[in-house]
Design a protein around this motif. Sequence first.
Motif, PDB file in Angstrom:
ATOM      1  N   MET A  99     -13.146   7.729 -14.340  1.00 14.64           N
ATOM      2  CA  MET A  99     -14.581   7.534 -14.261  1.00 14.64           C
ATOM      3  C   MET A  99     -14.856   6.036 -14.434  1.00 14.64           C
ATOM      4  N   ASN A 100     -15.508   5.463 -13.448  1.00 15.37           N
ATOM      5  CA  ASN A 100     -15.792   4.035 -13.534  1.00 15.37           C
ATOM      6  C   ASN A 100     -17.174   3.797 -14.143  1.00 15.37           C
ATOM      7  N   THR A 101     -17.564   2.550 -14.230  1.00 12.31           N
ATOM      8  CA  THR A 101     -18.802   2.162 -14.904  1.00 12.31           C
ATOM      9  C   THR A 101     -20.034   2.724 -14.210  1.00 12.31           C
ATOM     10  N   THR A 102     -20.051   2.733 -12.900  1.00  9.88           N
ATOM     11  CA  THR A 102     -21.206   3.231 -12.154  1.00  9.88           C
ATOM     12  C   THR A 102     -21.426   4.712 -12.421  1.00  9.88           C
ATOM     13  N   GLN A 103     -20.361   5.469 -12.432  1.00  9.63           N
ATOM     14  CA  GLN A 103     -20.491   6.899 -12.707  1.00  9.63           C
ATOM     15  C   GLN A 103     -20.944   7.149 -14.143  1.00  9.63           C
TER      16      GLN A 103
END
Length: 71
Positions: free
Chosen positions: A1-5
């Motif tokens: 899970m990246n920052t945007t998600q």
Amino acid sequence: MNTTQLQALIGTLVVVAMLALVVLPALVGVAHDRRVDRQLREAAERQAAIDGARSERPASASASRRFARTV
């Protein structure tokens, strides 16, 4: 899970929490109104049973009193 998600998830949770804060008082009010309505209906039924059991009262007096209470 990246920052945007993660930011999207946090934003969604915040919106859901705010919606719950807005809707919760309305749901509590509806539940309260339903409880009061049920209590009034039960009290009216009990009073009608009591009035029906008393034959010494004139029918017009109890009917007018019952009508005044329901309006």
